[in-house]
Design a protein around this motif. Structure first.
Motif, PDB file in Angstrom:
ATOM      1  N   ILE A 195      38.310  43.949  45.637  1.00 18.31           N
ATOM      2  CA  ILE A 195      37.487  43.995  46.841  1.00 18.31           C
ATOM      3  C   ILE A 195      38.202  44.877  47.852  1.00 18.31           C
ATOM      4  O   ILE A 195      39.274  44.514  48.352  1.00 18.31           O
ATOM      5  CB  ILE A 195      37.239  42.583  47.404  1.00 18.31           C
ATOM      6  CG1 ILE A 195      36.600  41.696  46.333  1.00 18.31           C
ATOM      7  CG2 ILE A 195      36.371  42.648  48.641  1.00 18.31           C
ATOM      8  CD1 ILE A 195      36.383  40.261  46.786  1.00 18.31           C
ATOM      9  N   ASP A 196      37.629  46.039  48.137  1.00 15.10           N
ATOM     10  CA  ASP A 196      38.294  47.017  48.992  1.00 15.10           C
ATOM     11  C   ASP A 196      38.365  46.546  50.439  1.00 15.10           C
ATOM     12  O   ASP A 196      37.485  45.824  50.929  1.00 15.10           O
ATOM     13  CB  ASP A 196      37.546  48.358  48.934  1.00 15.10           C
ATOM     14  CG  ASP A 196      37.498  48.918  47.518  1.00 15.10           C
ATOM     15  OD1 ASP A 196      38.548  48.951  46.869  1.00 15.10           O
ATOM     16  OD2 ASP A 196      36.407  49.312  47.072  1.00 15.10           O
ATOM     17  N   TYR A 197      39.413  47.012  51.132  1.00 11.30           N
ATOM     18  CA  TYR A 197      39.536  46.749  52.556  1.00 11.30           C
ATOM     19  C   TYR A 197      38.438  47.489  53.328  1.00 11.30           C
ATOM     20  O   TYR A 197      37.925  48.513  52.871  1.00 11.30           O
ATOM     21  CB  TYR A 197      40.901  47.208  53.066  1.00 11.30           C
ATOM     22  CG  TYR A 197      42.054  46.321  52.671  1.00 11.30           C
ATOM     23  CD1 TYR A 197      41.980  44.938  52.830  1.00 11.30           C
ATOM     24  CD2 TYR A 197      43.225  46.861  52.145  1.00 11.30           C
ATOM     25  CE1 TYR A 197      43.050  44.124  52.474  1.00 11.30           C
ATOM     26  CE2 TYR A 197      44.293  46.054  51.792  1.00 11.30           C
ATOM     27  CZ  TYR A 197      44.198  44.687  51.949  1.00 11.30           C
ATOM     28  OH  TYR A 197      45.240  43.873  51.587  1.00 11.30           O
TER      29      TYR A 197
ATOM     30  N   LEU B 106      30.518  38.649  46.483  1.00 12.44           N
ATOM     31  CA  LEU B 106      30.946  38.748  45.082  1.00 12.44           C
ATOM     32  C   LEU B 106      30.075  37.850  44.224  1.00 12.44           C
ATOM     33  O   LEU B 106      29.858  36.674  44.539  1.00 12.44           O
ATOM     34  CB  LEU B 106      32.418  38.352  44.949  1.00 12.44           C
ATOM     35  CG  LEU B 106      32.974  38.306  43.517  1.00 12.44           C
ATOM     36  CD1 LEU B 106      32.895  39.682  42.857  1.00 12.44           C
ATOM     37  CD2 LEU B 106      34.406  37.780  43.514  1.00 12.44           C
ATOM     38  N   GLU B 107      29.589  38.429  43.114  1.00  9.18           N
ATOM     39  CA  GLU B 107      28.764  37.686  42.155  1.00  9.18           C
ATOM     40  C   GLU B 107      29.424  37.795  40.792  1.00  9.18           C
ATOM     41  O   GLU B 107      29.512  38.884  40.217  1.00  9.18           O
ATOM     42  CB  GLU B 107      27.347  38.244  42.117  1.00  9.18           C
ATOM     43  CG  GLU B 107      26.364  37.402  41.337  1.00  9.18           C
ATOM     44  CD  GLU B 107      25.976  36.121  42.053  1.00  9.18           C
ATOM     45  OE1 GLU B 107      25.630  35.137  41.362  1.00  9.18           O
ATOM     46  OE2 GLU B 107      26.021  36.104  43.300  1.00  9.18           O
ATOM     47  N   VAL B 108      29.905  36.672  40.255  1.00  9.63           N
ATOM     48  CA  VAL B 108      30.544  36.629  38.937  1.00  9.63           C
ATOM     49  C   VAL B 108      29.554  36.032  37.947  1.00  9.63           C
ATOM     50  O   VAL B 108      29.119  34.882  38.115  1.00  9.63           O
ATOM     51  CB  VAL B 108      31.850  35.804  38.977  1.00  9.63           C
ATOM     52  CG1 VAL B 108      32.499  35.789  37.597  1.00  9.63           C
ATOM     53  CG2 VAL B 108      32.800  36.372  40.012  1.00  9.63           C
ATOM     54  N   GLU B 109      29.191  36.805  36.936  1.00 10.77           N
ATOM     55  CA  GLU B 109      28.237  36.365  35.928  1.00 10.77           C
ATOM     56  C   GLU B 109      28.962  35.917  34.673  1.00 10.77           C
ATOM     57  O   GLU B 109      30.056  36.390  34.367  1.00 10.77           O
ATOM     58  CB  GLU B 109      27.258  37.492  35.590  1.00 10.77           C
ATOM     59  CG  GLU B 109      26.452  37.969  36.790  1.00 10.77           C
ATOM     60  CD  GLU B 109      25.561  39.134  36.432  1.00 10.77           C
ATOM     61  OE1 GLU B 109      25.676  39.628  35.286  1.00 10.77           O
ATOM     62  OE2 GLU B 109      24.762  39.552  37.287  1.00 10.77           O
ATOM     63  N   LYS B 110      28.337  35.022  33.931  1.00  8.47           N
ATOM     64  CA  LYS B 110      28.947  34.487  32.716  1.00  8.47           C
ATOM     65  C   LYS B 110      28.994  35.550  31.638  1.00  8.47           C
ATOM     66  O   LYS B 110      28.020  36.285  31.424  1.00  8.47           O
ATOM     67  CB  LYS B 110      28.159  33.265  32.226  1.00  8.47           C
ATOM     68  CG  LYS B 110      28.847  32.513  31.097  1.00  8.47           C
ATOM     69  CD  LYS B 110      28.113  31.233  30.791  1.00  8.47           C
ATOM     70  CE  LYS B 110      28.832  30.436  29.704  1.00  8.47           C
ATOM     71  NZ  LYS B 110      30.181  30.061  30.104  1.00  8.47           N
TER      72      LYS B 110
ATOM     73  N   LYS C 199      33.410  30.287  39.833  1.00  8.27           N
ATOM     74  CA  LYS C 199      33.658  29.664  41.140  1.00  8.27           C
ATOM     75  C   LYS C 199      34.157  30.654  42.177  1.00  8.27           C
ATOM     76  O   LYS C 199      34.226  30.306  43.371  1.00  8.27           O
ATOM     77  CB  LYS C 199      34.649  28.514  40.982  1.00  8.27           C
ATOM     78  CG  LYS C 199      36.033  28.956  40.540  1.00  8.27           C
ATOM     79  CD  LYS C 199      36.966  27.763  40.410  1.00  8.27           C
ATOM     80  CE  LYS C 199      38.373  28.187  39.992  1.00  8.27           C
ATOM     81  NZ  LYS C 199      39.273  27.016  39.860  1.00  8.27           N
ATOM     82  N   ASP C 200      34.518  31.864  41.768  1.00  9.58           N
ATOM     83  CA  ASP C 200      34.951  32.880  42.722  1.00  9.58           C
ATOM     84  C   ASP C 200      33.777  33.569  43.416  1.00  9.58           C
ATOM     85  O   ASP C 200      33.989  34.380  44.325  1.00  9.58           O
ATOM     86  CB  ASP C 200      35.804  33.943  42.018  1.00  9.58           C
ATOM     87  CG  ASP C 200      37.077  33.359  41.416  1.00  9.58           C
ATOM     88  OD1 ASP C 200      37.577  32.361  41.970  1.00  9.58           O
ATOM     89  OD2 ASP C 200      37.551  33.889  40.389  1.00  9.58           O
ATOM     90  N   SER C 201      32.555  33.280  42.984  1.00  6.63           N
ATOM     91  CA  SER C 201      31.375  33.873  43.607  1.00  6.63           C
ATOM     92  C   SER C 201      31.218  33.344  45.026  1.00  6.63           C
ATOM     93  O   SER C 201      31.399  32.148  45.277  1.00  6.63           O
ATOM     94  CB  SER C 201      30.113  33.564  42.790  1.00  6.63           C
ATOM     95  OG  SER C 201      30.209  34.092  41.489  1.00  6.63           O
ATOM     96  N   GLY C 202      30.882  34.237  45.938  1.00  4.98           N
ATOM     97  CA  GLY C 202      30.700  33.830  47.327  1.00  4.98           C
ATOM     98  C   GLY C 202      30.863  34.999  48.270  1.00  4.98           C
ATOM     99  O   GLY C 202      30.741  36.171  47.886  1.00  4.98           O
ATOM    100  N   ILE C 203      31.152  34.705  49.539  1.00  2.57           N
ATOM    101  CA  ILE C 203      31.270  35.713  50.596  1.00  2.57           C
ATOM    102  C   ILE C 203      32.709  35.755  51.091  1.00  2.57           C
ATOM    103  O   ILE C 203      33.291  34.711  51.417  1.00  2.57           O
ATOM    104  CB  ILE C 203      30.311  35.405  51.765  1.00  2.57           C
ATOM    105  CG1 ILE C 203      28.860  35.495  51.278  1.00  2.57           C
ATOM    106  CG2 ILE C 203      30.536  36.359  52.931  1.00  2.57           C
ATOM    107  CD1 ILE C 203      27.844  35.126  52.336  1.00  2.57           C
TER     108      ILE C 203
ATOM    109  N   ASP D  32      29.680  43.036  41.705  1.00  2.00           N
ATOM    110  CA  ASP D  32      29.256  42.300  40.515  1.00  2.00           C
ATOM    111  C   ASP D  32      30.319  42.460  39.437  1.00  2.00           C
ATOM    112  O   ASP D  32      30.870  43.559  39.248  1.00  2.00           O
ATOM    113  CB  ASP D  32      27.909  42.810  39.988  1.00  2.00           C
ATOM    114  CG  ASP D  32      26.764  42.497  40.932  1.00  2.00           C
ATOM    115  OD1 ASP D  32      25.897  43.365  41.123  1.00  2.00           O
ATOM    116  OD2 ASP D  32      26.742  41.384  41.484  1.00  2.00           O
ATOM    117  N   THR D  33      30.600  41.402  38.725  1.00  2.28           N
ATOM    118  CA  THR D  33      31.542  41.467  37.613  1.00  2.28           C
ATOM    119  C   THR D  33      31.222  40.364  36.616  1.00  2.28           C
ATOM    120  O   THR D  33      30.413  39.473  36.892  1.00  2.28           O
ATOM    121  CB  THR D  33      32.996  41.327  38.111  1.00  2.28           C
ATOM    122  OG1 THR D  33      33.900  41.567  37.025  1.00  2.28           O
ATOM    123  CG2 THR D  33      33.256  39.938  38.664  1.00  2.28           C
ATOM    124  N   LYS D  34      31.846  40.438  35.444  1.00  2.00           N
ATOM    125  CA  LYS D  34      31.671  39.442  34.397  1.00  2.00           C
ATOM    126  C   LYS D  34      32.829  38.453  34.409  1.00  2.00           C
ATOM    127  O   LYS D  34      33.945  38.779  34.831  1.00  2.00           O
ATOM    128  CB  LYS D  34      31.579  40.118  33.030  1.00  2.00           C
ATOM    129  CG  LYS D  34      30.388  41.058  32.873  1.00  2.00           C
ATOM    130  CD  LYS D  34      29.082  40.310  32.864  1.00  2.00           C
ATOM    131  CE  LYS D  34      27.914  41.257  32.583  1.00  2.00           C
ATOM    132  NZ  LYS D  34      26.614  40.546  32.569  1.00  2.00           N
TER     133      LYS D  34
END
Length: 439
Positions: free
Chosen positions: A207-209, A281-285, A261-265, A198-200
């Motif tokens: 994103i770790d390997y 990844l979930e990008v919040e406003k 738009k970077d939110s996804g799998i 999660d990030t703003k």
């Protein structure tokens, strides 16, 4: 030690016979299909499709797994390939036997990169592996007579170990004796690692390997279904046309100034194509400070308005109720008649003499002569307090007569205020022009 449950059931529906048996165990044919009752041919038709084949002919086994004695016919080491229907000749043409093979294997599950430990049964001679897509192509992983010939895993103190599990290890593992009879069996299922980030909006994210994996490809499936899947890393190189993405050696994939738009799998795969990691990844406003302050102020105003409405409603409810006021103290005027208050209107007034007012309204009017009155009668504004009478040794203050018609021979009534003492003075005459008030 792997415990395998063996089940065998027969169901007779007319002339039809059905049986169920676990993988690796033996199946015994019904008595009416076995010697000495029947010694004719036996045919088998697979349930998965295929041509009919002869397995027993004139009392002799064509397939070496069929064991025939003078009183029985047994099919040993049943596998999934034996699931099907057995038919007979002669008078048993219409009496088929349906065999259903059950998978009674132990279920083991793990994540990509995990390690597997399994105790080898003492009677096991070798370990056999069959992938789920190639059940007819078993592979020998370990042999007791030739331990160095292993192809996967190691054995230490009768414990078989496999490190770095991947989806290529999915399948069935059979521990067999020298005669190929089954001792133990389990099924292994390996799934990808999973993580959630999660990030703003506008912030960076790494994103770790995946653990124990060399990442070869990374694909991105946007949360917005209208966007197409993108290749982020291919062949170990960054190929996405977005300067906000870059590789961090030994760490992972970094995204600068993340956007919605970077939110996804994000799927990470190794060189063999095995799925090692699924990162969501979930990008919040990100809301500005001014927006937060305005929202807070609006909430405060709303709460204040609600409180004011509640207070106004309570006041309106109080106005609707009849007022309950305490009884006002009696006031006496010189040379004037003061009518009694409404609180004591039930008690009729007497023109012959002065009567003190009690804290409770009497049910019937009472009259008292001047001689029966005490030295003083305290009248309090609070009717709940008891009346206090002065003692004979205390000084009392004079009071004015209620009416000029009172006989002059009557003693002048006097009273004393609680906590205060007044000196004696000459009684007031009816000719006095002062307007003193005593309460």
């Amino acid at each position: 030690m792997l415990l395998v449950i063996f089940t065998l059931s027969s169901v007779f529906i007319g002339s039809f016979v059905g049986g169920e048996v676990c993988y690796g165990y033996n199946f015994s044919f019904p008595l009416h299909c076995s010697p000495p009752h029947y010694q004719g041919p036996i045919y088998f038709t697979p349930s998965q499709g295929g041509s009919r084949k002869l397995v027993v002919n004139e009392g002799k086994a064509v397939d070496p797994r069929f064991k025939i004695s003078g009183f029985s016919i047994d099919l040993t080491d049943v596998t999934e390939r034996d699931d099907g229907t057995f038919t007979f000749g002669g008078g048993l043409k219409d009496d088929p036997v349906r065999l259903k093979v059950l998978d009674c294997a132990e279920e083991l599950r793990g994540d990509y990169g995990d390690k597997l430990h399994y105790y080898i049964p003492a009677t096991s001679e070798y370990i056999e592996f069959t992938p789920p897509q190639s059940l007819d192509q078993p592979k020998i992983l370990w042999n007791r007579t030739d331990p160095q010939s292993r192809s996967r895993g190691t054995v230490k103190r009768s414990v078989w170990q496999m490190v770095g599990l991947t989806q290529a290890d999915n399948g069935f593992y059979n521990f067999r004796k020298k005669d190929k009879s089954l001792v133990a069996r389990f099924r292994l299922t390996v799934k990808a690692q999973t993580r959630h980030y999660d990030t703003k909006e506008g912030r960076g994210i790494l994103i770790d390997y995946p653990f124990n994996a060399i990442t070869e490809t990374v694909t991105f499936k946007p949360k917005n279904s209208e966007m197409e899947t993108q290749m982020v890393v291919e062949g170990g190189r960054l190929v996405i046309e977005n300067r906000r993405f870059h590789k961090e050696p030994l760490f992972g994939i970094a995204i600068d100034e993340a956007e919605i738009k970077d939110s996804g799998i994000y799927e990470f795969r190794d060189r063999e194509g095995n799925l090692a990691l699924i990162a969501q990844l979930e990008v919040e406003k990100e809301y500005s400070l001014l927006f937060i302050l305005l929202g807070t102020a609006a909430a405060i105003i709303l709460v204040g308005a609600i409180c004011i409405c509640c207070c106004c409603r309570k006041k309106c409810c109080k106005k609707d109720q009849p007022p309950q006021t305490a009884a006002a103290p009696q006031v006496y005027y010189h040379n004037e008649y003061q009518p009694p208050t409404s609180r004591y209107s039930d008690a009729p007034a007497s023109s012959a003499s002065y009567q003190p007012v009690s804290s409770r309204v009497p049910k019937e009017p009472t009259t008292a002569s001047p001689e029966s009155l005490p030295y003083g009668h305290v009248i309090h504004g609070n009717p709940s307090q008891p009346e206090v009478l002065p003692s004979r040794g205390q000084q009392i203050a004079p009071v004015a007569p209620v009416s000029s018609d009172l006989p002059s021979s009557d003693p002048e009534p006097r009273f004393e205020l609680k906590g205060l003492t007044y000196p004696l003075a000459s009684p007031l005459s009816s000719e006095s022009t002062s307007c003193d008030v005593y309460t």
